[in-house]
Design a protein around this motif. Structure first.
Motif, PDB file in Angstrom:
ATOM      1  N   LEU A 219       0.836  -1.212   0.000  1.00  0.00           N
ATOM      2  CA  LEU A 219       0.000   0.000   0.000  1.00  0.00           C
ATOM      3  C   LEU A 219       0.865   1.254   0.000  1.00  0.00           C
TER       4      LEU A 219
ATOM      5  N   THR B  62       0.773   2.433  -3.985  1.00  0.00           N
ATOM      6  CA  THR B  62      -0.431   3.263  -4.186  1.00  0.00           C
ATOM      7  C   THR B  62      -0.269   4.676  -3.618  1.00  0.00           C
ATOM      8  N   ASN B  63       0.962   5.090  -3.339  1.00  0.00           N
ATOM      9  CA  ASN B  63       1.138   6.398  -2.693  1.00  0.00           C
ATOM     10  C   ASN B  63       2.177   7.297  -3.376  1.00  0.00           C
TER      11      ASN B  63
ATOM     12  N   ALA C 193      -7.321   1.620  -1.676  1.00  0.00           N
ATOM     13  CA  ALA C 193      -6.079   2.311  -2.039  1.00  0.00           C
ATOM     14  C   ALA C 193      -5.908   2.368  -3.550  1.00  0.00           C
TER      15      ALA C 193
ATOM     16  N   GLY D 161      -8.277   5.042  -4.708  1.00  0.00           N
ATOM     17  CA  GLY D 161      -7.753   6.341  -4.266  1.00  0.00           C
ATOM     18  C   GLY D 161      -6.552   6.772  -5.073  1.00  0.00           C
ATOM     19  N   SER D 162      -5.643   5.821  -5.340  1.00  0.00           N
ATOM     20  CA  SER D 162      -4.405   6.186  -6.036  1.00  0.00           C
ATOM     21  C   SER D 162      -4.690   6.587  -7.476  1.00  0.00           C
TER      22      SER D 162
ATOM     23  N   THR E 149      -5.625  10.301  -6.904  1.00  0.00           N
ATOM     24  CA  THR E 149      -4.535  11.146  -6.412  1.00  0.00           C
ATOM     25  C   THR E 149      -3.347  11.127  -7.375  1.00  0.00           C
TER      26      THR E 149
ATOM     27  N   ARG F 262      -2.840  13.020   1.166  1.00  0.00           N
ATOM     28  CA  ARG F 262      -2.819  12.102   0.021  1.00  0.00           C
ATOM     29  C   ARG F 262      -2.540  10.659   0.431  1.00  0.00           C
TER      30      ARG F 262
ATOM     31  N   ASN G 115      -2.838   7.084   1.125  1.00  0.00           N
ATOM     32  CA  ASN G 115      -3.756   6.011   0.736  1.00  0.00           C
ATOM     33  C   ASN G 115      -3.570   4.767   1.599  1.00  0.00           C
ATOM     34  N   PRO G 116      -4.582   4.019   1.926  1.00  0.00           N
ATOM     35  CA  PRO G 116      -6.007   4.315   1.708  1.00  0.00           C
ATOM     36  C   PRO G 116      -6.650   4.984   2.914  1.00  0.00           C
TER      37      PRO G 116
ATOM     38  N   PRO H  63      -8.791   8.393   2.180  1.00  0.00           N
ATOM     39  CA  PRO H  63     -10.099   8.178   1.541  1.00  0.00           C
ATOM     40  C   PRO H  63     -11.099   7.447   2.439  1.00  0.00           C
TER      41      PRO H  63
END
Ligand code: ZN
Length: 554
Positions: A30, A34-35, A88, A91-92, A95, A193, A195-196, A199
């Motif tokens: 994650l 995803t960040n 995530a 969300g990613s 973002t 920002r 994640n997750p 969100p």
């Protein structure tokens, strides 16, 4: 027998992973898949202070691991890990792809979006991203076997892991407290920002506040409102407010943009206010805020719901109020006045897949003007420049800046194509607003007209990698908050009510904002009430004695 044996062999081949180990792998996935936006922004905020950034990475990782480990229990681990991974991944996409921060207001915005708008965001590229980043890893999590310890041992083990992680977080945090506090204060969006977690908490906060909203009733406002200065005009006074959508001032040639995006309005005698800022960066905030009595700094979503607004005050003064909506609704602004949603008409001349060109508003205005009986205010809520499908906002005649991006996501277009498509939407809005003015002129024998146009918020078109809108106001780029605002007042109304358009044009360079709308409309309609503030009325400083001699005859 044979089947069972095969099954058992297959089962045995599924790798066994300790639940905490699986949490660790998922946490790392994650954080580091995803960040991208989160780490890029944080790295930028820490600037040259590399050591603090490294400590920040360690601290965030330890805190994330502590959170994930808290969900490590039999029957709970897999569903939660999969939920986190899917959240995530989604969300990613927003973002990392659009530079959007998924906070509570963004969730509110998404929740009130029409199905058609949401549909534009679900593209093949989004589906592929979800498959690769969300669904595939979820299958892996579902596939592996988790080795759980006996309950008590597990509780002790998990608690030890969580405490150790929290200890790392605290030690790192306190160890470099000054650097973190400094960056945190300077960049309040530092964690926005992530994640997750962001969100998910935003969605929970939105759900809780929506539940509370349902019980809010609007307190009366300006019940003393009444008309003044109505002598000298023997026909109804009509103001049309065009509430724009996603138009940014930076792309208005009336405000100096190098491309000719306002060819029609430049020929109308409008007063353009080049320094106007919005109340919010999303429709769900700006629309209720601009019609509310509260200035931006005092406005909250709850206050907006709990107080009557401009349209109610006009109604108290016996002004007839209606709202025609070609966008996502009025956000409770019209709870007590006439309202019609045009996309629901699905008029095949203008509408397709649940969305309509803004020409549908023009189509309705003639009929409305023909039936005006007394002093009236009409709000036209445009679909305007709503993205990301800019190309769907204008008919072919307005496809003048080419090549224009014809895709729902920007990844498959060059930035020039995105800007071209966006500028075509502005060109079309220029036409719509100008046509509204023309219609008021055409009806000048029966009404004395005025028009106001202001956009709800702006739009980012890739500046610093940011697209769309909805950034938290405090960090929002100017492209999202600097909005076009203009006024047109007919000669009849200028003469009979003393509006000095030349004087207004001279003052137009001042600083204006959505705060001015409430009081300016009351001024334009000559509504007197204790809630009217002349200092916020853009017309107040340019009123002279009404021209009694030029009393207008039909
Ligand atoms: Zn909007």
């Amino acid at each position: 027998m044979k089947d069972n044996a095969t099954k058992a062999r297959r089962f045995a081949r599924r790798p066994v992973v300790g639940s905490v180990t699986l949490c660790l792998i998922t946490t790392l996935y994650l954080l580091f898949v995803t960040n991208r936006s989160f780490w890029t922004a944080a790295y930028g905020y820490f600037a040259a202070d590399h050591l603090s950034f490294v400590l920040f990475v360690i601290g965030i990782s330890a805190a994330s691991m502590a959170i994930m480990t808290a969900f490590s229990a039999k029957y709970v681990t897999k569903p939660f890990l999969i939920f986190f991974v899917l959240a995530a991944a989604a969300g990613s996409w927003f973002t990392d792809q659009f530079g959007v921060i998924v906070d509570k207001e963004m969730i509110r915005n998404a929740a009130v979006s029409t199905g058609a708008e949401a549909g534009h965001l679900i593209t093949p590229r989004f589906a592929f991203h979800m498959l690769l980043v969300g669904i595939l890893p979820s299958f892996l999590i579902a596939w592996v076997r988790i080795g759980h310890r006996p309950v008590l041992s597990k509780l002790a083990h998990n608690t030890a892991v969580i405490l150790a992680c929290l200890a790392v977080f605290v030690v790192v945090g306190l160890g470099d407290y000054r650097a973190f506090a400094g960056v945190g204060r300077a960049h309040r969006d530092l964690l926005d920002r992530l994640n997750p977690f962001v969100p998910i908490t935003s969605t929970i906060r939105f759900a809780v506040s929506s539940g509370e909203d349902a019980n809010i009733a609007a307190e009366p406002l300006g019940t003393d409102a009444h008309r003044v200065n109505v002598a000298g005009l023997n026909k109804p006074r009509v103001t049309i407010i065009v509430a724009g959508e996603t138009a940014r001032a930076a792309d208005f040639s009336l405000g100096g943009y190098s491309r000719k995006t306002n060819p029609e309005l430049e020929k109308q005698n409008v007063v353009y206010f080049p320094n106007t800022t919005s109340c919010g960066t999303a429709t769900a905030i700006s629309i209720p805020c601009m019609f509310s009595v509260y200035p931006r700094t005092a406005y909250t979503h709850r206050k907006g719901l709990a107080t009557e607004n401009l349209l109610d005050v006009l109604s108290h003064a016996k002004v007839d109020v209606s709202w025609l909506d070609n966008d996502t609704g009025s956000y409770h602004v019209t709870d007590r006045v006439a309202y019609a949603s045009l996309p629901q008409s699905a008029d095949p001349r203008f509408c397709k897949d649940g969305e309509c060109l803004d020409a549908i508003l023009l189509d309705k205005v003639d009929d409305w003007l023909d039936h005006v009986k007394g002093d009236s205010v009409l709000v036209l809520h445009q679909l305007g420049s709503h993205g990301p499908a800019y190309f769907a906002r204008y008919p072919d005649e307005y496809r003048r800046f080419v090549p224009d991006c014809r895709a729902n996501d920007f990844g498959s277009c060059t930035s020039e194509e995105v800007t071209n498509a966006y500028d075509n939407t502005i060109l079309y809005t220029d036409h719509v607003v100008s046509a509204v003015i023309d219609k008021l002129k055409q009806h000048s024998t029966t009404i004395a007209g005025a028009a106001l146009y202001v956009s709800d918020h702006g739009e980012s078109l890739g500046e610093n990698g940011i697209y769309l809108h909805g950034a938290p106001y405090i960090v929002a780029p100017s492209q999202q908050t600097h909005v076009p605002f203009l006024a047109w007042v007919s000669d009849d109304l200028s003469k009979s009510a003393g509006f000095d358009v030349t004087c207004m044009a001279k003052q137009a360079d001042g600083e204006y904002s959505h705060d001015n709308l409430f009081h300016s409309v009351l001024g334009l309609m000559d509504v007197a009430t204790t809630v009217y503030d002349p200092h916020l009325d853009v017309f107040a400083a340019c009123r002279r004695q009404p021209d009694k001699v030029a009393s207008i005859q039909r």
